[in-house]
Design an enzyme around this catalytic site. Sequence first.
Site, PDB file in Angstrom:
ATOM      1  CD  GLU A 117      -3.165   0.569   0.234  1.00 36.29           C
ATOM      2  OE1 GLU A 117      -2.599   1.582  -0.255  1.00 36.29           O
ATOM      3  OE2 GLU A 117      -4.377   0.342   0.076  1.00 36.29           O
TER       4      GLU A 117
ATOM      5  CG  ASN B 204      -8.759   2.937   0.635  1.00 34.57           C
ATOM      6  OD1 ASN B 204      -7.552   3.160   0.577  1.00 34.57           O
ATOM      7  ND2 ASN B 204      -9.248   1.738   0.906  1.00 34.57           N
TER       8      ASN B 204
ATOM      9  CG  ASN C 204      -6.519   1.825   4.862  1.00 36.11           C
ATOM     10  OD1 ASN C 204      -5.756   0.859   4.821  1.00 36.11           O
ATOM     11  ND2 ASN C 204      -7.427   2.047   3.931  1.00 36.11           N
TER      12      ASN C 204
ATOM     13  NE  ARG D   7      -4.734  -1.837   9.001  1.00 37.32           N
ATOM     14  CZ  ARG D   7      -4.934  -1.403   7.758  1.00 37.32           C
ATOM     15  NH1 ARG D   7      -4.629  -0.156   7.438  1.00 37.32           N
ATOM     16  NH2 ARG D   7      -5.452  -2.199   6.841  1.00 37.32           N
TER      17      ARG D   7
ATOM     18  CG  ASP E  10      -7.462  -0.047  -1.982  1.00 37.20           C
ATOM     19  OD1 ASP E  10      -6.924   0.833  -1.273  1.00 37.20           O
ATOM     20  OD2 ASP E  10      -7.462  -1.243  -1.682  1.00 37.20           O
TER      21      ASP E  10
END
Length: 290
Positions: free
Chosen positions: A15, A148, A100, A98, A200
Amino acid sequence: MDIETVVSEPAKLGESPMWSAVEQKLYWVDIDGRALHRFDPSTGQDESWPMPEEIGCIATRTDNRVLLGLRNGFANFNPTTGELIRLLDPEADKPDNRFNDGTTDAKGRFWGGTMRMGAPAEKPEGAFYRLDADLGCHRMIDGFWTTNGLAFSPDGRTLYLSDSNAKVRTIWAFDYDLDAGVPSNRRVFVDTRDMAGRPDGGACDADGCYWMAGIGGGELVRFTPTGKVDRTIKVPVRNPTKIAFGGRALDVIHVTSLQRAGDPPDPLAGRLIAITGAGVTGMAIPPFAG
């Protein structure tokens, strides 16, 4: 157009690719592998540093350190010395969350989104935060399952973000007050429920078009500023996660990807991919101003 694997060792959850114009290298992360990576296209070498916990998003800095969005908040990391200095944790009361996705605006403020790990939450618990140069941290937008798609238009006046959760899979656009760092006029930019992949990671190119990594659909999709599909590039992985434009001319599209247990065979899953000859130029992402 040429599409090739440039890092053959697969990430568990690749990522957050981020091009460093100063170093001419690509930083990226393996969230579940708990590692920060740095790929050098000139040599083909990929370095990595273990992290103490999941690392979701990053930004370059002017002092050659890297800003990290970790499971437990923000930190600075020095790749030369290996020193990690924790800064603050805006969700210390949510140990199952968390960071992202993340990026910087044109003033160098960092935007990062959070999400719940593990078992699905009963309600959306993710939020988008803005971290200023003085380390003031502001909770900006609530109510997301899987944050995202963060990206800014070339003039810095439009903010894009998305929720890639299967129940939502929507990209929104906002007017963005660049001086104040405040978004307004939220509107649906693209509803992807009729598309092959969910939204995403996102990025904008120099023409002002927005690119979506279509996770689950094996494709990258370019949208015009009005939200119309302009172009689709098929990639050799089922789950691309985010793109970053790099190279000296910002004309190389780097794509991270993930492996997913239980999926049908996907031989290149988790690899870092580079696309050249696409005829598109990206935008330089500003370093964090702090």
